[in-house]
Design an enzyme around this catalytic site. Structure first.
Site, PDB file in Angstrom:
ATOM      1  N   HIS A 388      46.358  44.877  75.383  1.00 49.27           N
ATOM      2  CA  HIS A 388      47.164  44.172  74.383  1.00 49.27           C
ATOM      3  C   HIS A 388      48.446  44.926  74.048  1.00 49.27           C
ATOM      4  O   HIS A 388      49.358  44.374  73.416  1.00 49.27           O
ATOM      5  CB  HIS A 388      46.349  43.955  73.108  1.00 49.27           C
ATOM      6  CG  HIS A 388      46.643  42.669  72.426  1.00 49.27           C
ATOM      7  ND1 HIS A 388      47.925  42.198  72.216  1.00 49.27           N
ATOM      8  CD2 HIS A 388      45.828  41.733  71.876  1.00 49.27           C
ATOM      9  CE1 HIS A 388      47.886  41.047  71.569  1.00 49.27           C
ATOM     10  NE2 HIS A 388      46.629  40.737  71.358  1.00 49.27           N
ATOM     11  N   ASP A 392      50.467  40.020  75.225  1.00 50.53           N
ATOM     12  CA  ASP A 392      49.846  39.371  74.076  1.00 50.53           C
ATOM     13  C   ASP A 392      48.828  38.332  74.541  1.00 50.53           C
ATOM     14  O   ASP A 392      48.731  38.008  75.732  1.00 50.53           O
ATOM     15  CB  ASP A 392      50.912  38.716  73.191  1.00 50.53           C
ATOM     16  CG  ASP A 392      51.787  39.737  72.491  1.00 50.53           C
ATOM     17  OD1 ASP A 392      51.282  40.846  72.206  1.00 50.53           O
ATOM     18  OD2 ASP A 392      52.965  39.438  72.248  1.00 50.53           O
TER      19      ASP A 392
END
Length: 415
Positions: A388, A392
């Site tokens: 992450h 995203d």
């Protein structure tokens, strides 16, 4: 003058900045010849042999089994018989010698503990001449044995130690231990199980996975694909003599999709993100010793038939323990398939420095709608773990959706 045994020759072939010592095949005091196998390291989950750079006596081991070493590190020291005698005289007072469970000879291999047939004249071999097969080396590593111990057990009649000789030695040692009152006096109760070494490939995998979870912000998302059309097309080709694995078909789907999602074919390098220009695809292969991930270079340029052949080739190399560092390094994205183990969804752990890995589950049959009619559908779960920090959730989900659509409308996969 003592000679340093160093680990060299792999730093320019691998992204790994360290290796792990997996086994020693000689003990201090053993005579060696130039080119003899001294030890094995694990680099990128590949066993790398360390050979003696000269004739001499193994004076000292500087890196124990399980220890991490960097390129150029000193692993051991070789010297002369005189240097060994001096070293022993210095250590005797503080560290008096203890008898080994089976004798190890410095010249011709001792036969004292070996229940083997008598030797014919001229059959005796020296320790320096004894070598081990790949299967034997694996057993030596798993049981923290040295080649000298097993060589002594054979009584100098075997030049090449195989798996069977190691198993016979283990059986004899276990029998000797069971019949010795002292051996059982301090043993743990059987209900507590037994301790096995956390070393070799198992330790390399464990350390890498712990590092991956510690350093990355990992998240896993899943999606279910209706691959009925793909299954039907594959079965039709199989009937015609063309057998394409599901892993190869999924690999092709990834290769077609990933260029549109460059941040999942990337690596974090300090303050920058490297977006790879090519897809070097890692394919996870499960072995008895643990998981290895051979790499298919430039997978995006290959047809599905070429991918299928290459996946088969590197998987066979892995199962024969014949992978090289080049086979196992440089990957930019990985596929791991647990479908044959009956798993639907799981959380694959990213193989650093990559930023994503695709997990493939089993194919299930379920009632669904095909062309407006109720039919039996072939359903497949896909699980994507990603870092992450680099990508995203929405871009990762977009990639997973595109892979799913590619598998559900598979025409392009077979071109």
């Amino acid at each position: 003058m003592a000679i340093d045994v160093k680990m060299e020759g792999w730093a320019d072939k691998s992204e790994a900045d360290e290796a792990a010592v997996s086994a020693w095949f000689k003990k201090p005091g053993a005579p060696v010849r130039q080119g003899d196998l001294l030890a094995e390291l694990i680099v990128e989950k590949v066993n790398l042999e360390v050979e003696a750079p000269a004739d001499g006596i193994l004076l000292e081991i500087k890196a124990d089994v399980g220890q991490a070493v960097t390129p150029g590190a000193v692993l051991a020291r070789l010297g002369t018989a005189e240097e060994w005698a001096i070293l022993q005289s210095r250590q005797t007072a503080a560290f008096p010698p203890t008898p080994a469970p089976f004798p190890v000879a410095a010249g011709p291999v001792s036969q004292a503990a070996a229940p083997v047939a008598a030797q014919a004249p001229g059959q005796t071999v020296t320790l320096a001449e004894v070598v081990a097969s790949p299967a034997a080396k694996r057993l030596l590593r798993e049981n923290n044995l040295t080649l000298e111990e097993v060589a002594a057990f054979t009584g100098g009649t075997v030049r090449r130690i195989g798996e069977e000789e190691v198993k016979r030695y283990l059986g004899a040692r276990a029998e000797a231990g069971a019949s010795s009152p002292a051996a059982g006096a301090g043993a743990a109760p059987s209900e507590e199980g037994k301790l096995v070494p956390y070393s070799g490939l198992r330790r390399v995998i464990g350390d890498r996975m712990a590092r991956s979870l510690r350093e990355m912000a990992q998240l896993t998302i899943s999606a279910e694909a209706d691959i009925t059309r793909l299954v039907d097309r594959r079965e039709a080709l199989k009937a015609e003599g063309t057998n394409l694995s599901y892993t190869a078909l999924i690999a092709k789907a990834v290769a077609l999709t990933l260029p549109r999602h460059p941040y999942l074919n990337a690596a974090l390098e300090g303050d920058s993100i490297r977006l790879h220009s090519k897809l070097n695809l890692g394919i996870a292969v499960n072995l008895d010793e643990g998981l290895v991930v051979p790499v298919i270079p430039d997978a995006g340029s290959r047809s599905v038939a070429e991918l299928a052949a290459e996946i088969q080739r590197v998987s066979d190399l892995a199962r024969r323990h014949a992978l090289t560092i080049e086979n196992n390094s440089g990957g930019t994205f990985t596929i791991t398939n647990l479908g044959t183990s009956g798993v639907d969804m799981f959380t694959p752990i990213i193989n650093p420095p990559q930023v994503a890995i695709l997990g493939v589950g089993r194919i299930n049959e379920r009632a669904g709608i095909i062309d407006g009619k109720i039919a039996i559908c072939k359903m497949l779960w896909l699980s994507l773990s990603f870092d992450h920090r680099i990508a995203d959730g929405a871009p990762a989900a977009a990639f997973l959706k595109d892979v799913r659509l590619q598998l559900e409308s598979p025409g392009e996969l077979f071109n």
